[in-house]
Scaffold this active site. Structure first.
Site, PDB file in Angstrom:
ATOM      1  N   SER A 256      50.902 -30.486 -91.543  1.00 17.17           N
ATOM      2  CA  SER A 256      51.884 -31.189 -90.701  1.00 17.17           C
ATOM      3  C   SER A 256      51.456 -32.646 -90.559  1.00 17.17           C
ATOM      4  O   SER A 256      50.259 -32.952 -90.683  1.00 17.17           O
ATOM      5  CB  SER A 256      51.908 -30.543 -89.312  1.00 17.17           C
TER       6      SER A 256
ATOM      7  N   TYR B 173      47.724 -27.504 -81.716  1.00 16.78           N
ATOM      8  CA  TYR B 173      48.417 -27.538 -83.016  1.00 16.78           C
ATOM      9  C   TYR B 173      47.805 -28.610 -83.922  1.00 16.78           C
ATOM     10  O   TYR B 173      47.494 -28.342 -85.089  1.00 16.78           O
ATOM     11  CB  TYR B 173      49.907 -27.800 -82.770  1.00 16.78           C
TER      12      TYR B 173
ATOM     13  N   LYS C 286      45.824 -27.878 -87.478  1.00 20.14           N
ATOM     14  CA  LYS C 286      46.266 -28.413 -88.774  1.00 20.14           C
ATOM     15  C   LYS C 286      45.206 -29.343 -89.364  1.00 20.14           C
ATOM     16  O   LYS C 286      45.043 -29.417 -90.586  1.00 20.14           O
ATOM     17  CB  LYS C 286      47.611 -29.131 -88.622  1.00 20.14           C
TER      18      LYS C 286
END
Ligand code: NDP
Length: 241
Positions: free
Chosen positions: A133, A146, A150
């Site tokens: 991402s 998150y 990632k």
């Protein structure tokens, strides 16, 4: 891009970007082994695309390894499954952090280990694409766990690229911006937040799942034979300083 006769493992195949990847691969005569969580998606993947579908919760390390082994043998691997929970940094819980790292970082490692081990044993080449991402490059408020998960995935991609390339297995990362899928609805349903993000994307729109799937398939294909260890943004220019 030629995928005829290739068997491709796709995690997170039930919805969003993963499902679009499955659609494109099947259109190009690949055989897909789909790993996903919801029983309903397993059924529709089988019905709509005729693929093998294995139900697994990728947050469970042992179940993930079992599913990865059951998915073999395979020529190519796409780690697309991912999950998010919105929490400001100061309120990020250990439980949420562990859940996101388990699904977004640890599961891709486990699946890639089993996939690569089987190829190396058989002396066959391969390719892995990990769907990361832009959140691994940029600090996005409310996305601490998150972003961290990632970033960890990117580290794995780079090590895989170095350690597996001598065996003929490439590994690359793809980094979408906001992409119109069920996950985006979860993360960007606040119109004010979404407008702020959109303003930073020079092409003036969020991505469609097909925008991401095309790039994933390119990096997976033999046309990208000399591309190894990269982090490819698919972000309409969001990353331009
Ligand atoms: P969706 O939420 O739309 O779909 C995710 C898929 O992964 C679903 O099929 C889901 O199954 C599956 N999945 C999630 N958790 C698990 C689990 N524990 N075990 C098994 N399967 C699981 O996400 P997207 O398509 O939007 O995202 C795909 C990838 O792209 C992710 O890695 C995400 O981080 C990344 N990404 C997405 C962006 C976006 O804006 N959409 C932006 C940047 C990156 P189920 O629904 O049954 O849980």
């Amino acid at each position: 891009m030629e995928f005829k006769g290739k068997t491709v493992i796709v995690t997170g195949a039930g919805k969003g970007i993963g499902r679009e990847i499955v659609r494109m691969l099947v259109e190009r005569d690949a055989q897909v082994v789909a790993l996903t969580r919801s029983a309903a998606d397993v059924e529709t993947l089988r019905g709509e695309f005729g693929c093998r579908a294995i139900q697994v919760d990728l947050a469970d390390a042992d179940a993930t390894r079992e599913a990865a082994i059951a998915a073999l043998p395979a020529d190519l691997l796409i780690n697309c499954a991912g999950t998010t929970e919105l929490q400001p940094f100061l309120e990020t819980t250990v439980e949420a952090f562990d859940r996101l790292v388990a699904v977004n970082t640890r599961a891709p490692m486990i699946v890639a280990q089993e996939y690569a081990r089987s190829l190396i044993k058989e002396g066959r080449p391969g390719a892995i694409v990990n769907v990361s991402s832009v959140a691994s490059f940029v600090g996005i408020p409310d996305h601490a766990a998150y972003c961290a998960s990632k970033g960890g995935l990117d580290g794995l991609t780079r090590v895989m690229a170095k350690e597996l390339a001598p065996h003929g297995i490439r590994a690359n990362g793809v980094h979408p911006t906001v992409t119109l899928t069920p996950m985006a609805v979860k993360a960007w349903s606040d119109p004010e937040k979404a407008a702020g993000m959109m303003k930073r994307i020079p092409v003036g729109r969020f991505a469609e799942p097909a925008d991401i799937a095309e790039v994933v398939l390119f990096l997976l294909s033999d046309q990208a034979a000399m591309v190894n260890g990269i982090s490819m943004p698919v972000d309409g220019g969001y990353m331009i300083a």
